[in-house]
Design a protein around this motif. Structure first.
Motif, PDB file in Angstrom:
ATOM      1  N   GLU A  23       0.829  -1.206   0.000  1.00 32.92           N
ATOM      2  CA  GLU A  23       0.000   0.000   0.000  1.00 32.92           C
ATOM      3  C   GLU A  23       0.863   1.257   0.000  1.00 32.92           C
ATOM      4  O   GLU A  23       0.490   2.274  -0.588  1.00 32.92           O
ATOM      5  CB  GLU A  23      -0.942   0.002   1.201  1.00 32.92           C
ATOM      6  CG  GLU A  23      -2.137  -0.907   1.051  1.00 32.92           C
ATOM      7  CD  GLU A  23      -2.981  -0.557  -0.178  1.00 32.92           C
ATOM      8  OE1 GLU A  23      -3.220   0.644  -0.417  1.00 32.92           O
ATOM      9  OE2 GLU A  23      -3.387  -1.486  -0.881  1.00 32.92           O
ATOM     10  N   ASP A  24       2.014   1.203   0.650  1.00 35.97           N
ATOM     11  CA  ASP A  24       2.914   2.357   0.666  1.00 35.97           C
ATOM     12  C   ASP A  24       3.372   2.698  -0.748  1.00 35.97           C
ATOM     13  O   ASP A  24       3.430   3.879  -1.126  1.00 35.97           O
ATOM     14  CB  ASP A  24       4.133   2.068   1.546  1.00 35.97           C
ATOM     15  CG  ASP A  24       3.814   2.164   3.023  1.00 35.97           C
ATOM     16  OD1 ASP A  24       2.754   2.739   3.355  1.00 35.97           O
ATOM     17  OD2 ASP A  24       4.614   1.672   3.844  1.00 35.97           O
ATOM     18  N   GLU A  25       3.704   1.674  -1.513  1.00 42.73           N
ATOM     19  CA  GLU A  25       4.132   1.912  -2.891  1.00 42.73           C
ATOM     20  C   GLU A  25       2.990   2.475  -3.713  1.00 42.73           C
ATOM     21  O   GLU A  25       3.175   3.392  -4.530  1.00 42.73           O
ATOM     22  CB  GLU A  25       4.641   0.620  -3.515  1.00 42.73           C
ATOM     23  CG  GLU A  25       5.235   0.820  -4.913  1.00 42.73           C
ATOM     24  CD  GLU A  25       5.772  -0.456  -5.522  1.00 42.73           C
ATOM     25  OE1 GLU A  25       6.356  -0.371  -6.622  1.00 42.73           O
ATOM     26  OE2 GLU A  25       5.611  -1.534  -4.915  1.00 42.73           O
ATOM     27  N   LYS A  26       1.772   1.975  -3.526  1.00 39.29           N
ATOM     28  CA  LYS A  26       0.606   2.482  -4.256  1.00 39.29           C
ATOM     29  C   LYS A  26       0.340   3.935  -3.899  1.00 39.29           C
ATOM     30  O   LYS A  26       0.048   4.749  -4.788  1.00 39.29           O
ATOM     31  CB  LYS A  26      -0.618   1.626  -3.953  1.00 39.29           C
ATOM     32  CG  LYS A  26      -0.558   0.223  -4.525  1.00 39.29           C
ATOM     33  CD  LYS A  26      -1.790  -0.590  -4.139  1.00 39.29           C
ATOM     34  CE  LYS A  26      -1.703  -2.000  -4.695  1.00 39.29           C
ATOM     35  NZ  LYS A  26      -2.877  -2.829  -4.316  1.00 39.29           N
ATOM     36  N   ARG A  27       0.438   4.268  -2.604  1.00 37.01           N
ATOM     37  CA  ARG A  27       0.213   5.656  -2.183  1.00 37.01           C
ATOM     38  C   ARG A  27       1.256   6.596  -2.781  1.00 37.01           C
ATOM     39  O   ARG A  27       0.963   7.765  -3.064  1.00 37.01           O
ATOM     40  CB  ARG A  27       0.229   5.744  -0.657  1.00 37.01           C
ATOM     41  CG  ARG A  27      -1.064   5.290   0.010  1.00 37.01           C
ATOM     42  CD  ARG A  27      -1.107   5.705   1.473  1.00 37.01           C
ATOM     43  NE  ARG A  27      -0.114   4.996   2.255  1.00 37.01           N
ATOM     44  CZ  ARG A  27      -0.335   3.840   2.866  1.00 37.01           C
ATOM     45  NH1 ARG A  27      -1.513   3.264   2.776  1.00 37.01           N
ATOM     46  NH2 ARG A  27       0.621   3.266   3.568  1.00 37.01           N
ATOM     47  N   ARG A  28       2.450   6.087  -2.977  1.00 35.86           N
ATOM     48  CA  ARG A  28       3.513   6.915  -3.562  1.00 35.86           C
ATOM     49  C   ARG A  28       3.312   7.100  -5.064  1.00 35.86           C
ATOM     50  O   ARG A  28       3.601   8.173  -5.603  1.00 35.86           O
ATOM     51  CB  ARG A  28       4.867   6.257  -3.299  1.00 35.86           C
ATOM     52  CG  ARG A  28       6.058   7.058  -3.804  1.00 35.86           C
ATOM     53  CD  ARG A  28       7.361   6.429  -3.355  1.00 35.86           C
ATOM     54  NE  ARG A  28       7.497   5.057  -3.828  1.00 35.86           N
ATOM     55  CZ  ARG A  28       7.921   4.748  -5.067  1.00 35.86           C
ATOM     56  NH1 ARG A  28       8.226   5.701  -5.928  1.00 35.86           N
ATOM     57  NH2 ARG A  28       8.051   3.486  -5.427  1.00 35.86           N
ATOM     58  N   ARG A  30       0.335   6.808  -6.875  1.00 32.44           N
ATOM     59  CA  ARG A  30      -0.931   7.395  -7.325  1.00 32.44           C
ATOM     60  C   ARG A  30      -0.836   8.898  -7.608  1.00 32.44           C
ATOM     61  O   ARG A  30      -1.325   9.363  -8.637  1.00 32.44           O
ATOM     62  CB  ARG A  30      -2.028   7.114  -6.297  1.00 32.44           C
ATOM     63  CG  ARG A  30      -2.544   5.672  -6.327  1.00 32.44           C
ATOM     64  CD  ARG A  30      -3.786   5.515  -5.478  1.00 32.44           C
ATOM     65  NE  ARG A  30      -4.154   4.114  -5.349  1.00 32.44           N
ATOM     66  CZ  ARG A  30      -4.040   3.405  -4.230  1.00 32.44           C
ATOM     67  NH1 ARG A  30      -3.551   3.987  -3.130  1.00 32.44           N
ATOM     68  NH2 ARG A  30      -4.400   2.142  -4.189  1.00 32.44           N
ATOM     69  N   PRO A  31      -0.224   9.700  -6.717  1.00 30.84           N
ATOM     70  CA  PRO A  31      -0.118  11.133  -7.027  1.00 30.84           C
ATOM     71  C   PRO A  31       0.714  11.420  -8.276  1.00 30.84           C
ATOM     72  O   PRO A  31       0.442  12.373  -9.004  1.00 30.84           O
ATOM     73  CB  PRO A  31       0.536  11.716  -5.773  1.00 30.84           C
ATOM     74  CG  PRO A  31       0.273  10.736  -4.698  1.00 30.84           C
ATOM     75  CD  PRO A  31       0.277   9.404  -5.365  1.00 30.84           C
ATOM     76  N   ASP A 128      -4.105  19.307  -3.783  1.00 34.23           N
ATOM     77  CA  ASP A 128      -4.499  17.903  -3.742  1.00 34.23           C
ATOM     78  C   ASP A 128      -3.695  17.147  -4.794  1.00 34.23           C
ATOM     79  O   ASP A 128      -4.073  17.098  -5.960  1.00 34.23           O
ATOM     80  CB  ASP A 128      -5.999  17.762  -4.014  1.00 34.23           C
ATOM     81  CG  ASP A 128      -6.480  16.320  -3.928  1.00 34.23           C
ATOM     82  OD1 ASP A 128      -5.650  15.433  -3.636  1.00 34.23           O
ATOM     83  OD2 ASP A 128      -7.675  16.075  -4.175  1.00 34.23           O
ATOM     84  N   ALA A 130      -3.354  14.135  -5.507  1.00 34.21           N
ATOM     85  CA  ALA A 130      -3.995  12.978  -6.120  1.00 34.21           C
ATOM     86  C   ALA A 130      -5.273  13.354  -6.873  1.00 34.21           C
ATOM     87  O   ALA A 130      -6.016  12.479  -7.315  1.00 34.21           O
ATOM     88  CB  ALA A 130      -4.313  11.931  -5.062  1.00 34.21           C
TER      89      ALA A 130
END
Length: 207
Positions: A23-28, A30-31, A128, A130
């Motif tokens: 999830e950390d990689e996905k959060r990084r 996505r933006p 924002d 994202a």
């Protein structure tokens, strides 16, 4: 070239996001993907609008149909409580006409909107990272232009800028419909919008 590079980078990053293991990689990621998609939407809206070259030529020649549709819009939506606007599908995606309800919802006057480019008049919220409203809305407009069928978006977050330059969180349900001439050439895009900000922000939390 810039358009091609963005398209290829978006493909690569989308595949990387789909294969992200944490999830950390996905959060990084996505933006970063959202920023690329915003940049591409803005670039394509300025360069192409939502029309190909042949459609732009046919559309530009039919001034009579355009004037007739503008007059129709003013009759049908001028005093309506619905938020409504006409967009030119040509490069820039300029506002052709809006009703008073649209002005009240956005906090802008008629003259501050008409003649302005859609995404220049309503930029994405820079606070924002994202934010994907611009990209999602542009893809909806392209779909309408390509299919000549209405497209109703279930929910669109698109924050609106205050007079002081800050952005307010806003949610909408837009429906875009094609307005064509007798030959079936796309002349204008009719945008009808329902604001659902209060409904979204004050929705009860799921158990």
């Amino acid at each position: 070239m810039q358009q091609f590079v963005l398209q290829e980078n978006i493909k690569l990053l989308s595949r990387r996001l789909a294969g992200a293991g944490t999830e950390d990689e996905k959060r990084r990621l996505r933006p970063i993907l959202a920023a690329m998609e915003r940049e591409l939407a803005l670039l394509e809206s300025i360069r192409d609008g939502v029309l190909n070259r042949a459609s732009r030529a046919a559309q530009a020649q039919n001034r009579k149909a355009r004037e007739g549709l503008i007059a129709w819009f003013r009759r049908e939506y001028g005093a309506s409580t619905k938020l409504a606007a006409l967009l030119d599908p040509a490069p820039g995606l300029d506002f052709v006409e809006v009703n008073e309800t649209y002005c009240l919802a956005t906090g802008l006057s008629h003259d501050e909107i008409v003649g302005q480019s859609l995404f220049a008049r309503f930029p994405e919220n820079p606070d924002d990272p994202a934010a994907d409203g611009m990209h999602n809305f542009y893809m909806s407009l392209r779909k309408v232009a390509e299919t000549l069928q209405p497209d109703a978006m279930d929910l669109l977050r698109y924050d609106v800028q205050d007079p002081d330059g800050g952005f307010r969180e806003r949610y909408w349900r837009p429906t875009t419909s094609p307005l064509v001439d007798e030959a079936g050439t796309l002349i204008l895009l009719l945008q009808e919008v329902v604001e659902v900000t209060e409904e979204v922000l004050h929705a009860p939390l799921s158990a």
